[in-house]
Design a protein around this motif. Structure first.
Motif, PDB file in Angstrom:
ATOM      1  N   ILE A   1       0.112 -36.986  18.792  1.00 51.73           N
ATOM      2  CA  ILE A   1       0.494 -36.317  19.843  1.00 51.73           C
ATOM      3  C   ILE A   1       1.018 -34.781  18.959  1.00 51.73           C
ATOM      4  O   ILE A   1       2.037 -35.348  17.894  1.00 51.73           O
ATOM      5  CB  ILE A   1       2.017 -37.073  19.959  1.00 51.73           C
ATOM      6  CG1 ILE A   1       1.487 -38.698  21.083  1.00 51.73           C
ATOM      7  CG2 ILE A   1       2.326 -36.557  21.314  1.00 51.73           C
ATOM      8  CD1 ILE A   1       0.823 -38.802  21.956  1.00 51.73           C
ATOM      9  N   SER A   2       0.933 -33.955  19.924  1.00 51.26           N
ATOM     10  CA  SER A   2       1.934 -33.097  19.544  1.00 51.26           C
ATOM     11  C   SER A   2       3.095 -32.155  20.268  1.00 51.26           C
ATOM     12  O   SER A   2       1.479 -31.820  21.732  1.00 51.26           O
ATOM     13  CB  SER A   2       0.865 -31.564  19.040  1.00 51.26           C
ATOM     14  OG  SER A   2       1.271 -30.419  18.502  1.00 51.26           O
ATOM     15  N   PHE A   3       3.807 -31.228  19.733  1.00 54.81           N
ATOM     16  CA  PHE A   3       4.590 -31.327  20.385  1.00 54.81           C
ATOM     17  C   PHE A   3       4.880 -29.108  20.292  1.00 54.81           C
ATOM     18  O   PHE A   3       4.543 -28.833  20.102  1.00 54.81           O
ATOM     19  CB  PHE A   3       5.724 -31.539  20.674  1.00 54.81           C
ATOM     20  CG  PHE A   3       6.261 -33.094  21.886  1.00 54.81           C
ATOM     21  CD1 PHE A   3       6.071 -33.405  22.963  1.00 54.81           C
ATOM     22  CD2 PHE A   3       5.390 -33.596  20.687  1.00 54.81           C
ATOM     23  CE1 PHE A   3       5.335 -34.265  23.596  1.00 54.81           C
ATOM     24  CE2 PHE A   3       5.531 -35.278  21.114  1.00 54.81           C
ATOM     25  CZ  PHE A   3       6.181 -35.815  22.696  1.00 54.81           C
TER      26      PHE A   3
ATOM     27  N   SER B   1       5.419 -46.643  10.199  1.00 56.07           N
ATOM     28  CA  SER B   1       5.327 -45.611   9.676  1.00 56.07           C
ATOM     29  C   SER B   1       4.496 -44.688  10.422  1.00 56.07           C
ATOM     30  O   SER B   1       3.382 -44.502  11.217  1.00 56.07           O
ATOM     31  CB  SER B   1       5.100 -45.002   8.402  1.00 56.07           C
ATOM     32  OG  SER B   1       5.775 -45.829   7.308  1.00 56.07           O
ATOM     33  N   ILE B   2       5.671 -43.496  11.207  1.00 52.20           N
ATOM     34  CA  ILE B   2       4.860 -42.096  11.727  1.00 52.20           C
ATOM     35  C   ILE B   2       5.458 -41.204  10.962  1.00 52.20           C
ATOM     36  O   ILE B   2       6.777 -40.521  11.299  1.00 52.20           O
ATOM     37  CB  ILE B   2       5.706 -42.758  13.169  1.00 52.20           C
ATOM     38  CG1 ILE B   2       5.587 -43.953  14.531  1.00 52.20           C
ATOM     39  CG2 ILE B   2       5.145 -41.164  14.562  1.00 52.20           C
ATOM     40  CD1 ILE B   2       6.444 -43.611  15.142  1.00 52.20           C
ATOM     41  N   LEU B   3       4.439 -40.353  10.987  1.00 53.46           N
ATOM     42  CA  LEU B   3       4.460 -39.207  10.271  1.00 53.46           C
ATOM     43  C   LEU B   3       4.728 -37.984  11.153  1.00 53.46           C
ATOM     44  O   LEU B   3       4.352 -38.551  11.740  1.00 53.46           O
ATOM     45  CB  LEU B   3       2.918 -38.772   9.162  1.00 53.46           C
ATOM     46  CG  LEU B   3       3.455 -40.281   8.236  1.00 53.46           C
ATOM     47  CD1 LEU B   3       1.417 -39.749   7.007  1.00 53.46           C
ATOM     48  CD2 LEU B   3       4.476 -40.355   7.603  1.00 53.46           C
ATOM     49  N   VAL B   4       5.682 -37.410  10.553  1.00 58.78           N
ATOM     50  CA  VAL B   4       6.408 -35.850  11.285  1.00 58.78           C
ATOM     51  C   VAL B   4       5.659 -34.210  11.195  1.00 58.78           C
ATOM     52  O   VAL B   4       6.226 -34.873   9.556  1.00 58.78           O
ATOM     53  CB  VAL B   4       7.585 -36.368  11.748  1.00 58.78           C
ATOM     54  CG1 VAL B   4       7.666 -34.836  12.812  1.00 58.78           C
ATOM     55  CG2 VAL B   4       8.034 -37.285  12.141  1.00 58.78           C
ATOM     56  N   ARG B   5       4.391 -33.737  11.087  1.00 58.38           N
ATOM     57  CA  ARG B   5       4.686 -32.235  10.603  1.00 58.38           C
ATOM     58  C   ARG B   5       4.805 -31.537  11.062  1.00 58.38           C
ATOM     59  O   ARG B   5       5.107 -31.350  12.251  1.00 58.38           O
ATOM     60  CB  ARG B   5       3.256 -32.814  11.049  1.00 58.38           C
ATOM     61  CG  ARG B   5       1.985 -31.094   9.920  1.00 58.38           C
ATOM     62  CD  ARG B   5       0.711 -31.688  10.267  1.00 58.38           C
ATOM     63  NE  ARG B   5      -0.111 -30.289   9.619  1.00 58.38           N
ATOM     64  CZ  ARG B   5      -0.151 -29.203  10.640  1.00 58.38           C
ATOM     65  NH1 ARG B   5      -0.241 -28.718  11.694  1.00 58.38           N
ATOM     66  NH2 ARG B   5      -0.954 -28.154   9.894  1.00 58.38           N
TER      67      ARG B   5
ATOM     68  N   VAL C   1       5.092 -30.048  16.560  1.00 61.34           N
ATOM     69  CA  VAL C   1       5.904 -30.576  15.433  1.00 61.34           C
ATOM     70  C   VAL C   1       4.643 -31.702  16.538  1.00 61.34           C
ATOM     71  O   VAL C   1       4.438 -31.812  17.704  1.00 61.34           O
ATOM     72  CB  VAL C   1       7.523 -31.108  16.276  1.00 61.34           C
ATOM     73  CG1 VAL C   1       7.353 -32.930  15.850  1.00 61.34           C
ATOM     74  CG2 VAL C   1       8.303 -30.429  15.446  1.00 61.34           C
ATOM     75  N   ASP C   2       3.887 -32.687  15.153  1.00 59.28           N
ATOM     76  CA  ASP C   2       3.238 -33.285  15.228  1.00 59.28           C
ATOM     77  C   ASP C   2       3.610 -34.831  15.043  1.00 59.28           C
ATOM     78  O   ASP C   2       3.421 -34.904  13.607  1.00 59.28           O
ATOM     79  CB  ASP C   2       2.179 -32.790  14.369  1.00 59.28           C
ATOM     80  CG  ASP C   2       1.030 -31.702  14.801  1.00 59.28           C
ATOM     81  OD1 ASP C   2       1.978 -31.207  16.118  1.00 59.28           O
ATOM     82  OD2 ASP C   2       0.361 -30.982  13.865  1.00 59.28           O
ATOM     83  N   LEU C   3       3.146 -35.734  15.608  1.00 61.74           N
ATOM     84  CA  LEU C   3       2.936 -37.029  15.264  1.00 61.74           C
ATOM     85  C   LEU C   3       2.428 -37.964  14.758  1.00 61.74           C
ATOM     86  O   LEU C   3       1.143 -38.301  15.691  1.00 61.74           O
ATOM     87  CB  LEU C   3       4.120 -38.057  16.694  1.00 61.74           C
ATOM     88  CG  LEU C   3       5.606 -37.222  17.345  1.00 61.74           C
ATOM     89  CD1 LEU C   3       5.996 -38.243  18.508  1.00 61.74           C
ATOM     90  CD2 LEU C   3       7.016 -36.815  15.801  1.00 61.74           C
ATOM     91  N   LEU C   4       1.980 -38.388  13.942  1.00 59.51           N
ATOM     92  CA  LEU C   4       1.003 -39.015  13.553  1.00 59.51           C
ATOM     93  C   LEU C   4       0.776 -40.587  12.959  1.00 59.51           C
ATOM     94  O   LEU C   4       1.892 -40.726  12.113  1.00 59.51           O
ATOM     95  CB  LEU C   4       0.561 -38.952  11.745  1.00 59.51           C
ATOM     96  CG  LEU C   4       0.147 -36.816  12.161  1.00 59.51           C
ATOM     97  CD1 LEU C   4       0.071 -36.112  10.323  1.00 59.51           C
ATOM     98  CD2 LEU C   4      -0.887 -36.527  13.334  1.00 59.51           C
TER      99      LEU C   4
END
Length: 221
Positions: free
Chosen positions: A37-39, A194-198, A210-213
């Motif tokens: 999901i990307s914001f 885990s949810i990685l945040v880029r 902000v990408d949630l992977l």
């Protein structure tokens, strides 16, 4: 923050397939889908600070997460000094936290030791730390600007040993590169809890994101 900024949400079913967020290649035996999901927030002008643009995306990501079953999960940060540096007395004294003026106030965070890495005559330091939600914008901005760290949400108890910091360092940087290799990061670290945040956006980019992977079985989009 500029009040007229608005974030747009994008979704991807699998970052290992062609998508509009992040196209990655597999570097391991990981054979499941990893969703994203990307914001994304447009930067209206070069006079608008990147931190303001990114904060809009962060706030949207936090609002989205607040509606999911992650309320008791812990925010964590991994970071390494951005690039291999000469092994000077100053660099060895400052280590990680002391190398960045904006982060000095966060030295009190529960964290691993500042672990030393050496390659030929150059050195880097890295840490892994627990965060409170109020720390997220500052560390997100740091990862956006430096590209040598990430944020993540985890259900697991924190491991702040020097070996944990070494594990993350070895999982994130390929061939002694300075920036996080996200194909490696997702393949090795985006597991079931885990949810990685880029966080991205720099130079002449038109926006910040902000990408949630995460494993799509973990939470519902």
């Amino acid at each position: 923050m500029t009040t007229d900024l608005r974030a747009t949400k994008l979704t991807a079913n699998d970052v290992f397939q062609t998508n509009d967020i992040l196209n990655l290649s597999r570097h391991s035996a990981l054979d499941k889908k990893i969703a994203a999901i990307s914001f994304v927030t447009n930067r209206p002008s070069h006079q608008t600070p990147w931190s303001d643009v990114l904060r809009c995306s962060i706030d949207s990501a936090l609002a989205w997460l607040s509606q999911r079953n992650v309320g008791k999960w812990k925010w964590r940060f991994f970071g390494a000094t951005d690039g291999w540096r000469e092994s000077t007395a100053v660099a060895r004294h400052k280590k990680f936290w002391g190398a960045y003026e904006a982060l000095k106030s966060r030295q009190s965070l529960k964290s691993s030791p500042e672990v030393l890495f050496q390659f030929e005559s150059k050195i880097r330091f890295a840490v892994i730390a627990d965060l409170e939600s109020v720390d997220v914008p500052l560390l997100a901005e740091w990862t956006r600007a430096r590209r040598s760290g990430l944020l993540f949400l985890s259900q697991s108890p924190g491991d702040f040993s020097d070996s944990a910091a070494r594990t993350y360092f070895e999982a994130l940087f390929r061939n002694r590169e300075s920036e996080v290799d996200w194909s490696l990061a997702v393949s090795k670290l985006c597991d079931a809890d885990s949810i990685l945040v880029r966080c991205s956006g720099a130079f002449d980019d038109p926006d910040a994101s902000v990408d949630l992977l995460y494993d799509p079985l973990l939470i519902q989009a």
